[in-house]
Design a protein around this motif. Structure first.
Motif, PDB file in Angstrom:
ATOM      1  N   ASN A   6     -12.720  17.480 -20.528  1.00 48.41           N
ATOM      2  CA  ASN A   6     -12.078  16.263 -20.174  1.00 48.41           C
ATOM      3  C   ASN A   6     -12.832  15.281 -21.024  1.00 48.41           C
ATOM      4  O   ASN A   6     -12.352  13.965 -21.069  1.00 48.41           O
ATOM      5  CB  ASN A   6     -12.050  15.859 -18.709  1.00 48.41           C
ATOM      6  N   PHE A   7     -14.064  15.801 -21.500  1.00 48.38           N
ATOM      7  CA  PHE A   7     -14.964  14.634 -22.671  1.00 48.38           C
ATOM      8  C   PHE A   7     -15.606  15.230 -23.482  1.00 48.38           C
ATOM      9  O   PHE A   7     -16.182  16.765 -23.158  1.00 48.38           O
ATOM     10  CB  PHE A   7     -15.809  13.772 -21.657  1.00 48.38           C
ATOM     11  N   LYS A   8     -16.284  14.888 -24.419  1.00 49.18           N
ATOM     12  CA  LYS A   8     -17.161  15.232 -25.698  1.00 49.18           C
ATOM     13  C   LYS A   8     -18.574  14.514 -25.154  1.00 49.18           C
ATOM     14  O   LYS A   8     -18.564  13.510 -24.780  1.00 49.18           O
ATOM     15  CB  LYS A   8     -16.626  15.032 -26.821  1.00 49.18           C
ATOM     16  N   ILE A   9     -19.474  15.427 -25.496  1.00 48.37           N
ATOM     17  CA  ILE A   9     -20.986  14.997 -25.455  1.00 48.37           C
ATOM     18  C   ILE A   9     -21.760  15.157 -26.698  1.00 48.37           C
ATOM     19  O   ILE A   9     -21.457  16.023 -27.656  1.00 48.37           O
ATOM     20  CB  ILE A   9     -21.624  15.160 -24.249  1.00 48.37           C
ATOM     21  N   GLY A  10     -22.660  14.237 -27.196  1.00 50.86           N
ATOM     22  CA  GLY A  10     -23.861  14.444 -28.209  1.00 50.86           C
ATOM     23  C   GLY A  10     -25.150  14.031 -27.682  1.00 50.86           C
ATOM     24  O   GLY A  10     -25.283  13.555 -26.521  1.00 50.86           O
ATOM     25  N   ILE A  11     -26.035  14.727 -28.221  1.00 48.33           N
ATOM     26  CA  ILE A  11     -27.414  14.411 -27.814  1.00 48.33           C
ATOM     27  C   ILE A  11     -28.422  13.948 -28.849  1.00 48.33           C
ATOM     28  O   ILE A  11     -28.166  14.655 -30.129  1.00 48.33           O
ATOM     29  CB  ILE A  11     -27.723  15.756 -27.026  1.00 48.33           C
ATOM     30  N   LEU A  12     -29.210  13.150 -28.918  1.00 46.72           N
ATOM     31  CA  LEU A  12     -30.178  12.889 -29.755  1.00 46.72           C
ATOM     32  C   LEU A  12     -31.592  12.829 -28.916  1.00 46.72           C
ATOM     33  O   LEU A  12     -31.848  12.177 -28.064  1.00 46.72           O
ATOM     34  CB  LEU A  12     -30.180  11.355 -30.302  1.00 46.72           C
ATOM     35  N   THR A  44     -28.289  21.244 -36.806  1.00 43.91           N
ATOM     36  CA  THR A  44     -26.951  20.576 -36.450  1.00 43.91           C
ATOM     37  C   THR A  44     -26.874  19.563 -35.547  1.00 43.91           C
ATOM     38  O   THR A  44     -27.641  19.455 -34.585  1.00 43.91           O
ATOM     39  CB  THR A  44     -26.158  21.663 -36.150  1.00 43.91           C
ATOM     40  N   PHE A  45     -25.926  18.666 -35.748  1.00 39.70           N
ATOM     41  CA  PHE A  45     -25.648  17.381 -34.624  1.00 39.70           C
ATOM     42  C   PHE A  45     -24.036  17.566 -34.563  1.00 39.70           C
ATOM     43  O   PHE A  45     -23.302  16.811 -34.987  1.00 39.70           O
ATOM     44  CB  PHE A  45     -26.098  16.090 -35.327  1.00 39.70           C
ATOM     45  N   GLU A  46     -23.858  18.626 -33.453  1.00 41.23           N
ATOM     46  CA  GLU A  46     -22.073  18.729 -33.346  1.00 41.23           C
ATOM     47  C   GLU A  46     -21.884  18.489 -31.867  1.00 41.23           C
ATOM     48  O   GLU A  46     -22.812  18.781 -31.123  1.00 41.23           O
ATOM     49  CB  GLU A  46     -21.941  20.170 -33.805  1.00 41.23           C
ATOM     50  N   ALA A  47     -20.716  17.718 -32.090  1.00 44.76           N
ATOM     51  CA  ALA A  47     -20.311  17.409 -30.515  1.00 44.76           C
ATOM     52  C   ALA A  47     -19.950  18.735 -29.531  1.00 44.76           C
ATOM     53  O   ALA A  47     -19.757  19.798 -30.144  1.00 44.76           O
ATOM     54  CB  ALA A  47     -18.994  16.390 -30.378  1.00 44.76           C
ATOM     55  N   PHE A  48     -20.177  18.608 -28.380  1.00 40.41           N
ATOM     56  CA  PHE A  48     -19.939  19.681 -27.380  1.00 40.41           C
ATOM     57  C   PHE A  48     -18.617  19.258 -26.368  1.00 40.41           C
ATOM     58  O   PHE A  48     -18.740  18.235 -25.642  1.00 40.41           O
ATOM     59  CB  PHE A  48     -20.987  20.119 -26.592  1.00 40.41           C
ATOM     60  N   ASP A  49     -17.704  19.968 -26.396  1.00 37.88           N
ATOM     61  CA  ASP A  49     -16.697  19.768 -25.662  1.00 37.88           C
ATOM     62  C   ASP A  49     -16.620  20.250 -24.125  1.00 37.88           C
ATOM     63  O   ASP A  49     -16.868  21.572 -24.025  1.00 37.88           O
ATOM     64  CB  ASP A  49     -15.252  20.179 -26.298  1.00 37.88           C
ATOM     65  N   LEU A  50     -16.657  19.482 -23.180  1.00 41.89           N
ATOM     66  CA  LEU A  50     -16.625  20.127 -21.909  1.00 41.89           C
ATOM     67  C   LEU A  50     -15.306  19.595 -21.134  1.00 41.89           C
ATOM     68  O   LEU A  50     -15.277  19.621 -19.848  1.00 41.89           O
ATOM     69  CB  LEU A  50     -17.663  19.005 -21.002  1.00 41.89           C
ATOM     70  N   ALA A 107     -25.907   9.004 -34.825  1.00 43.20           N
ATOM     71  CA  ALA A 107     -25.037   8.389 -33.640  1.00 43.20           C
ATOM     72  C   ALA A 107     -23.705   8.140 -34.121  1.00 43.20           C
ATOM     73  O   ALA A 107     -22.575   8.556 -33.702  1.00 43.20           O
ATOM     74  CB  ALA A 107     -25.781   7.187 -33.239  1.00 43.20           C
ATOM     75  N   ARG A 108     -23.446   7.643 -35.375  1.00 44.23           N
ATOM     76  CA  ARG A 108     -22.207   7.474 -35.983  1.00 44.23           C
ATOM     77  C   ARG A 108     -21.478   8.860 -36.329  1.00 44.23           C
ATOM     78  O   ARG A 108     -20.208   8.886 -36.162  1.00 44.23           O
ATOM     79  CB  ARG A 108     -22.380   6.649 -37.281  1.00 44.23           C
ATOM     80  N   HIS A 109     -22.164   9.881 -36.665  1.00 47.96           N
ATOM     81  CA  HIS A 109     -21.886  10.930 -36.839  1.00 47.96           C
ATOM     82  C   HIS A 109     -20.974  11.642 -35.605  1.00 47.96           C
ATOM     83  O   HIS A 109     -19.868  12.258 -35.696  1.00 47.96           O
ATOM     84  CB  HIS A 109     -22.797  12.100 -37.347  1.00 47.96           C
ATOM     85  N   TYR A 110     -21.900  11.423 -34.662  1.00 45.10           N
ATOM     86  CA  TYR A 110     -21.273  11.868 -33.210  1.00 45.10           C
ATOM     87  C   TYR A 110     -20.032  11.027 -32.790  1.00 45.10           C
ATOM     88  O   TYR A 110     -19.131  11.652 -32.402  1.00 45.10           O
ATOM     89  CB  TYR A 110     -22.166  11.859 -32.097  1.00 45.10           C
ATOM     90  N   GLY A 111     -20.053   9.913 -33.139  1.00 37.49           N
ATOM     91  CA  GLY A 111     -18.883   9.077 -32.893  1.00 37.49           C
ATOM     92  C   GLY A 111     -17.797   9.423 -33.455  1.00 37.49           C
ATOM     93  O   GLY A 111     -16.546   9.284 -33.040  1.00 37.49           O
ATOM     94  N   LYS A 112     -17.932   9.579 -34.910  1.00 39.69           N
ATOM     95  CA  LYS A 112     -16.676  10.261 -35.718  1.00 39.69           C
ATOM     96  C   LYS A 112     -16.274  11.413 -35.057  1.00 39.69           C
ATOM     97  O   LYS A 112     -15.050  11.864 -35.566  1.00 39.69           O
ATOM     98  CB  LYS A 112     -17.199  10.336 -37.106  1.00 39.69           C
ATOM     99  N   GLN A 113     -16.907  12.327 -34.162  1.00 33.83           N
ATOM    100  CA  GLN A 113     -16.377  13.519 -33.669  1.00 33.83           C
ATOM    101  C   GLN A 113     -15.940  13.324 -32.278  1.00 33.83           C
ATOM    102  O   GLN A 113     -15.333  14.181 -31.668  1.00 33.83           O
ATOM    103  CB  GLN A 113     -17.699  14.569 -33.592  1.00 33.83           C
ATOM    104  N   GLY A 114     -15.717  11.886 -31.885  1.00 31.78           N
ATOM    105  CA  GLY A 114     -15.104  11.683 -30.901  1.00 31.78           C
ATOM    106  C   GLY A 114     -15.919  11.808 -29.407  1.00 31.78           C
ATOM    107  O   GLY A 114     -15.302  11.939 -28.394  1.00 31.78           O
TER     108      GLY A 114
END
Length: 260
Positions: free
Chosen positions: A139-145, A131-137, A156-163
């Motif tokens: 005030n902001f969201k993060i992704g990791i590769l 899974t490559f799902e964004a994590f909501d903190l 990276a684009r997949h994460y971008g689409k998740q904001g």
């Protein structure tokens, strides 16, 4: 928000010196967020293509002991990866420590190299499904590769689409490929519409392997580097504007439809 990237020595004694220096550095910079290199608290097991259950256990144990050190840094957020044994699988898993809320599991590495000094396919297992799902903190969201995963730019684009606002890439990469990795980091900052942060191992490793160091902070939309670490400046801190990552989601190439 102030963010910090770093490079930390692969040598055990020098690592401890780097850690002391990092703690002092953070006390003066008042950073909000720190990114550590990939599995930084034990020697690089994948230097050998012969696995050892004993070394796997030792690496997991050592990383668990260092988690308490992470909690003493005084930083609101610390992103890192550690080895884990889950049932019979040996995993490389990313976490974020949030002050006052503990450690949150983010993502398990799914793509591994298999070559000299990087026999990761031999050592590690995957978590299914990957899974490559964004994590909501909040005030902001993060992704990791995790390291090699950076080259799978569709993620990276997949994460971008998740904001996401920040994309992290903890690394364990060599000296000869530093510029390639930086170029990729710049590109994924544009592709994801997010700040791309990376930290790496440095110094000499097993069999005199030269680690590349060179952590970086790249900004969205244009991919420009705000800073990169070096042997002389192992820790780099910059103020980032999260509104910039939000604006980037409306810009090229993020706005281009790709649902087919």
């Amino acid at each position: 928000m102030k963010v910090t990237v770093c490079e930390l020595s692969d040598n055990k004694q020098q690592f401890q010196n780097d850690w002391k220096d990092l703690k002092l550095y953070l006390e003066t910079t008042f950073s909000d967020l720190l990114l550590l290199p990939e599995m930084p608290f034990y020697k690089w097991l994948s230097a050998s293509n012969v696995t050892s259950d004993e070394l796997k256990q030792e690496s997991v144990k050592e990383h668990q002991l260092w988690l308490k050190e992470i909690e003493t840094l005084g930083v609101q957020y610390v992103v890192y990866s550690i080895p884990e044994i889950v049932e019979d699988r040996y995993l490389n898993t990313a976490y974020v420590f949030e002050k006052g809320k503990g450690h949150h599991r983010l993502h398990t590495k799914a793509y591994f190299p298999e070559e000299t000094h990087f026999w990761e396919e031999t050592w590690f297992d995957r978590e299914e499904p990957a899974t490559f799902e964004a994590f909501d903190l909040g005030n902001f969201k993060i992704g990791i590769l995790l390291c090699t995963e950076l080259w799978f730019t569709e993620k990276a684009r997949h994460y971008g689409k998740q904001g996401i606002d920040i994309l992290f890439c903890p690394r364990a990469t060599g000296k000869t490929s530093v510029e390639q990795w930086i170029n990729c980091g710049k590109i994924v900052a544009i592709i994801s519409g997010a700040y791309c942060l990376s930290s790496n191992r440095s110094g000499l490793g097993e069999n005199n392997f030269e680690w590349g160091g060179t952590g970086w902070i790249a900004e969205p939309m244009n991919g420009n580097l705000l800073g990169r670490s070096s042997a002389e400046d192992k820790f780099i801190t910059h103020e980032i504007d999260l509104e910039k990552s939000k604006e980037a989601k409306q810009e090229y190439p993020l706005y281009v439809k790709s649902d087919f």
